[in-house]
Design a protein around this motif. Structure first.
Motif, PDB file in Angstrom:
ATOM      1  N   THR A   1      16.016  13.048  -2.703  1.00 49.13           N
ATOM      2  CA  THR A   1      17.094  12.384  -3.453  1.00 49.13           C
ATOM      3  C   THR A   1      16.621  12.205  -4.896  1.00 49.13           C
ATOM      4  O   THR A   1      15.444  12.423  -5.210  1.00 49.13           O
ATOM      5  CB  THR A   1      17.429  11.008  -2.863  1.00 49.13           C
ATOM      6  OG1 THR A   1      16.380  10.084  -3.200  1.00 49.13           O
ATOM      7  CG2 THR A   1      17.590  11.081  -1.352  1.00 49.13           C
ATOM      8  N   PRO A   2      17.505  11.786  -5.797  1.00 44.13           N
ATOM      9  CA  PRO A   2      17.069  11.523  -7.180  1.00 44.13           C
ATOM     10  C   PRO A   2      16.119  10.333  -7.307  1.00 44.13           C
ATOM     11  O   PRO A   2      15.509  10.151  -8.363  1.00 44.13           O
ATOM     12  CB  PRO A   2      18.400  11.235  -7.912  1.00 44.13           C
ATOM     13  CG  PRO A   2      19.456  11.875  -7.075  1.00 44.13           C
ATOM     14  CD  PRO A   2      18.975  11.745  -5.666  1.00 44.13           C
ATOM     15  N   ALA A   3      15.997   9.525  -6.263  1.00 40.78           N
ATOM     16  CA  ALA A   3      15.110   8.361  -6.323  1.00 40.78           C
ATOM     17  C   ALA A   3      13.653   8.823  -6.387  1.00 40.78           C
ATOM     18  O   ALA A   3      13.157   9.446  -5.457  1.00 40.78           O
ATOM     19  CB  ALA A   3      15.327   7.465  -5.106  1.00 40.78           C
ATOM     20  N   ALA A   4      12.994   8.499  -7.497  1.00 38.22           N
ATOM     21  CA  ALA A   4      11.603   8.929  -7.672  1.00 38.22           C
ATOM     22  C   ALA A   4      10.758   7.828  -8.281  1.00 38.22           C
ATOM     23  O   ALA A   4       9.785   8.092  -8.978  1.00 38.22           O
ATOM     24  CB  ALA A   4      11.554  10.181  -8.551  1.00 38.22           C
ATOM     25  N   GLY A   5      11.116   6.577  -8.029  1.00 36.36           N
ATOM     26  CA  GLY A   5      10.358   5.454  -8.576  1.00 36.36           C
ATOM     27  C   GLY A   5       8.964   5.358  -7.990  1.00 36.36           C
ATOM     28  O   GLY A   5       8.716   5.760  -6.849  1.00 36.36           O
ATOM     29  N   ALA A   6       8.047   4.828  -8.796  1.00 33.79           N
ATOM     30  CA  ALA A   6       6.661   4.688  -8.344  1.00 33.79           C
ATOM     31  C   ALA A   6       6.163   3.253  -8.419  1.00 33.79           C
ATOM     32  O   ALA A   6       5.009   2.988  -8.116  1.00 33.79           O
ATOM     33  CB  ALA A   6       5.747   5.580  -9.194  1.00 33.79           C
ATOM     34  N   ALA A   7       7.028   2.310  -8.799  1.00 33.02           N
ATOM     35  CA  ALA A   7       6.611   0.913  -8.917  1.00 33.02           C
ATOM     36  C   ALA A   7       6.574   0.207  -7.577  1.00 33.02           C
ATOM     37  O   ALA A   7       6.004  -0.888  -7.464  1.00 33.02           O
ATOM     38  CB  ALA A   7       7.550   0.169  -9.866  1.00 33.02           C
ATOM     39  N   GLY A   8       7.186   0.805  -6.550  1.00 31.94           N
ATOM     40  CA  GLY A   8       7.205   0.233  -5.207  1.00 31.94           C
ATOM     41  C   GLY A   8       6.792   1.263  -4.184  1.00 31.94           C
ATOM     42  O   GLY A   8       6.656   2.455  -4.500  1.00 31.94           O
ATOM     43  N   PRO A   9       6.599   0.862  -2.945  1.00 34.52           N
ATOM     44  CA  PRO A   9       6.178   1.806  -1.902  1.00 34.52           C
ATOM     45  C   PRO A   9       7.241   2.865  -1.624  1.00 34.52           C
ATOM     46  O   PRO A   9       8.432   2.631  -1.812  1.00 34.52           O
ATOM     47  CB  PRO A   9       5.950   0.917  -0.682  1.00 34.52           C
ATOM     48  CG  PRO A   9       6.709  -0.339  -0.963  1.00 34.52           C
ATOM     49  CD  PRO A   9       6.721  -0.516  -2.432  1.00 34.52           C
ATOM     50  N   ASP A  10       6.784   4.028  -1.191  1.00 34.67           N
ATOM     51  CA  ASP A  10       7.683   5.125  -0.846  1.00 34.67           C
ATOM     52  C   ASP A  10       8.514   4.736   0.375  1.00 34.67           C
ATOM     53  O   ASP A  10       7.988   4.278   1.383  1.00 34.67           O
ATOM     54  CB  ASP A  10       6.850   6.374  -0.548  1.00 34.67           C
ATOM     55  CG  ASP A  10       7.686   7.639  -0.509  1.00 34.67           C
ATOM     56  OD1 ASP A  10       8.668   7.674   0.254  1.00 34.67           O
ATOM     57  OD2 ASP A  10       7.362   8.592  -1.231  1.00 34.67           O
ATOM     58  N   LEU A  11       9.835   4.936   0.279  1.00 36.38           N
ATOM     59  CA  LEU A  11      10.746   4.560   1.364  1.00 36.38           C
ATOM     60  C   LEU A  11      11.315   5.773   2.096  1.00 36.38           C
ATOM     61  O   LEU A  11      12.276   5.634   2.866  1.00 36.38           O
ATOM     62  CB  LEU A  11      11.904   3.715   0.811  1.00 36.38           C
ATOM     63  CG  LEU A  11      11.531   2.381   0.167  1.00 36.38           C
ATOM     64  CD1 LEU A  11      12.782   1.682  -0.355  1.00 36.38           C
ATOM     65  CD2 LEU A  11      10.785   1.488   1.132  1.00 36.38           C
TER      66      LEU A  11
ATOM     67  N   ASN B   1       2.797   1.685   3.312  1.00 37.82           N
ATOM     68  CA  ASN B   1       2.275   0.659   4.229  1.00 37.82           C
ATOM     69  C   ASN B   1       1.936   1.142   5.635  1.00 37.82           C
ATOM     70  O   ASN B   1       1.538   0.339   6.477  1.00 37.82           O
ATOM     71  CB  ASN B   1       3.263  -0.512   4.324  1.00 37.82           C
ATOM     72  CG  ASN B   1       3.473  -1.178   2.980  1.00 37.82           C
ATOM     73  OD1 ASN B   1       2.524  -1.480   2.267  1.00 37.82           O
ATOM     74  ND2 ASN B   1       4.733  -1.387   2.621  1.00 37.82           N
ATOM     75  N   GLU B   2       2.073   2.427   5.908  1.00 36.80           N
ATOM     76  CA  GLU B   2       1.670   2.986   7.204  1.00 36.80           C
ATOM     77  C   GLU B   2       0.951   4.306   6.954  1.00 36.80           C
ATOM     78  O   GLU B   2       1.552   5.261   6.470  1.00 36.80           O
ATOM     79  CB  GLU B   2       2.888   3.181   8.118  1.00 36.80           C
ATOM     80  CG  GLU B   2       3.552   1.867   8.488  1.00 36.80           C
ATOM     81  CD  GLU B   2       4.766   2.009   9.399  1.00 36.80           C
ATOM     82  OE1 GLU B   2       5.389   0.995   9.722  1.00 36.80           O
ATOM     83  OE2 GLU B   2       5.086   3.155   9.799  1.00 36.80           O
TER      84      GLU B   2
ATOM     85  N   TRP C   1       0.838  -1.196   0.000  1.00 37.05           N
ATOM     86  CA  TRP C   1       0.000   0.000   0.000  1.00 37.05           C
ATOM     87  C   TRP C   1       0.878   1.253   0.000  1.00 37.05           C
ATOM     88  O   TRP C   1       1.979   1.241   0.553  1.00 37.05           O
ATOM     89  CB  TRP C   1      -0.886   0.047   1.249  1.00 37.05           C
ATOM     90  CG  TRP C   1      -1.780  -1.143   1.404  1.00 37.05           C
ATOM     91  CD1 TRP C   1      -1.453  -2.336   1.982  1.00 37.05           C
ATOM     92  CD2 TRP C   1      -3.133  -1.265   0.978  1.00 37.05           C
ATOM     93  NE1 TRP C   1      -2.527  -3.200   1.948  1.00 37.05           N
ATOM     94  CE2 TRP C   1      -3.566  -2.570   1.333  1.00 37.05           C
ATOM     95  CE3 TRP C   1      -4.032  -0.404   0.337  1.00 37.05           C
ATOM     96  CZ2 TRP C   1      -4.854  -3.016   1.079  1.00 37.05           C
ATOM     97  CZ3 TRP C   1      -5.308  -0.855   0.081  1.00 37.05           C
ATOM     98  CH2 TRP C   1      -5.717  -2.153   0.443  1.00 37.05           C
ATOM     99  N   ASN C   2       0.370   2.315  -0.599  1.00 40.69           N
ATOM    100  CA  ASN C   2       1.056   3.595  -0.520  1.00 40.69           C
ATOM    101  C   ASN C   2       0.027   4.672  -0.169  1.00 40.69           C
ATOM    102  O   ASN C   2      -1.076   4.697  -0.725  1.00 40.69           O
ATOM    103  CB  ASN C   2       1.745   3.955  -1.836  1.00 40.69           C
ATOM    104  CG  ASN C   2       2.997   4.767  -1.615  1.00 40.69           C
ATOM    105  OD1 ASN C   2       3.970   4.281  -1.035  1.00 40.69           O
ATOM    106  ND2 ASN C   2       2.994   6.018  -2.055  1.00 40.69           N
TER     107      ASN C   2
END
Length: 411
Positions: A296-306, A168-169, A149-150
């Protein structure tokens, strides 16, 4: 005198069933509630701290009361009739009452009145539970995907770009209406956190908004309630309800949050490089291709936000919980995190996360070859993830009551 009795095979089987049946029923109940997986926190149905549950409760009281009245009335009429017109008391054929207009009117009008009354109650409850969204309502967008979940906050713009989100939270305020706009990125899922409201479907390409609220601060269990694949039972989440001041602190800190920069040459710095770039010589994919880390440059959307992973207390959409005082620094939590990064599909069937031990995994039915990271490199990535923490004053788990946990307690 010998008082022992020989048991027939049928009697022996009956006694065994009688001993085993209670244990089997208990196991079945636990399986239904936990999705075939032992968890530290159970679902709680009928929590009257929620406006949704209070409304449903009082509507149910009327329905149950009328059902009891109908049951008593029908039972009385049945036993009265059977007793009064017993064959041993009456030799003559019973009188026919065909054409008794009064009786026919009663048999039609009374059920109609009951149905109309319950319909009015239902429409009233629907209107109360689905009011128009107003300016005072907190909006949260909910995205369901296999098997995580996101939760994003469209009104909380992040200084680093985009909006605040968390995997997930779900963090929500108490004593305030919260509008959840729910959708799915793949198949049909079910959003269900019983303490705050009823079940709602998460449909692909469809966005539905409904309201929830709760008066009591605490952490609550949520599950996917729609069979959605191999790890449906492992698709969980937490709802953390905070008093308004604490919630405002969280939103302010989360909006201003930027991931900390690791010290040069540290394990965290090596993990950051692997997280962002992967390891091309061994085919290890970059985590940043699928995950977002705010600032950060990390902007992926295929997985939950970390972005706030180090603050979170759950891993693998709630498969494991780091609820000890050391949280992710505890030895067993480090082992779990290492195993998760190394081979997620092995520990969570159906997970689309790539492997980092060189083994194969499946994405949309196609076999993929995973890259390779050494155990030391995986530990470096884990060390970086543990640094992704909100400021201490915005730690939404700190001092939060765990509702429904066997031992209770706070974090």
């Amino acid at each position: 005198m010998n008082t022992n009795h020989h048991q027939t095979p049928g009697q022996s089987r009956f006694r065994r069933v009688r001993r085993v049946l209670p244990l089997a029923l208990t196991g079945l109940a636990a399986t239904l509630l936990t999705g075939c997986q032992q968890v530290r926190q159970s679902l709680t149905i009928g929590d009257l701290s929620s406006g949704y549950n209070r409304e449903i409760f009082w509507m149910s009281v009327w329905a149950i009361a009328l059902s009891i009245i109908i049951f008593i009335g029908v039972s009385y009429a049945l036993f009265y009739t059977v007793n009064k017109f017993r064959e041993d008391k009456h030799d003559a054929p019973p009188a026919q009452f065909h054409g008794n207009n009064r009786l026919e009117v009663i048999l039609v009008v009374v059920p109609v009145i009951i149905v109309v009354f319950l319909s009015v109650l239902t429409v009233r409850s629907m209107a109360r539970l689905n009011p128009n969204i107003n300016a005072d309502t907190q909006n949260i967008n909910v995205l369901a995907r296999q098997f995580w979940w996101n939760f994003s906050y469209p009104e909380a713009a992040a200084a680093a770009g985009g909006v605040v989100s968390n995997g997930n939270e779900m963090i929500m305020p108490t004593r305030q209406k919260v509008a959840l706009t729910i959708t799915s990125g793949d198949v049909i899922h079910g959003f269900w956190a019983p303490n705050i409201g009823g079940q709602r479907a998460a449909l692909p390409a469809v966005k539905k908004t409904w309201q929830v609220d709760i008066d009591r601060a605490g952490a609550y269990q949520g599950n996917c309630s729609q069979l959605c694949g191999a790890s449906h039972a492992n698709m969980r989440y937490k709802v953390v309800a905070l008093d308004q001041d604490r919630y405002n602190t969280f939103v302010t800190a989360a909006s201003a949050y930027r991931a900390p920069e690791p010290a040069p040459g540290s394990a965290e710095a090596r993990g950051y490089t692997l997280f962002m770039q992967g390891k091309t010589e061994t085919g290890a994919l970059a985590c940043a291709a699928c995950h977002r880390v705010q600032g950060t440059p990390a902007a992926g959307a295929a997985g939950p936000d970390l972005s706030f992973f180090g603050t979170r207390r759950t891993l693998g959409a709630g498969m494991w919980e780091a609820m000890t005082a050391e949280h992710w620094e505890a030895a067993d939590a480090k082992v779990r995190l290492h195993e998760w990064i190394k081979h997620s599909p092995l520990v969570k069937p159906g997970s689309l996360m790539p492997t980092y031990d060189g083994s194969e995994y499946r994405v949309n039915g196609k076999v993929q070859k995973g890259g390779v990271l050494t155990d030391a490199e995986i530990d470096d990535v884990a060390a970086y993830l543990r640094t992704l923490q909100l400021p201490e004053e915005a730690d939404y788990w700190k001092g939060t009551q765990i509702q429904g946990a066997p031992q209770g307690g706070t974090q």
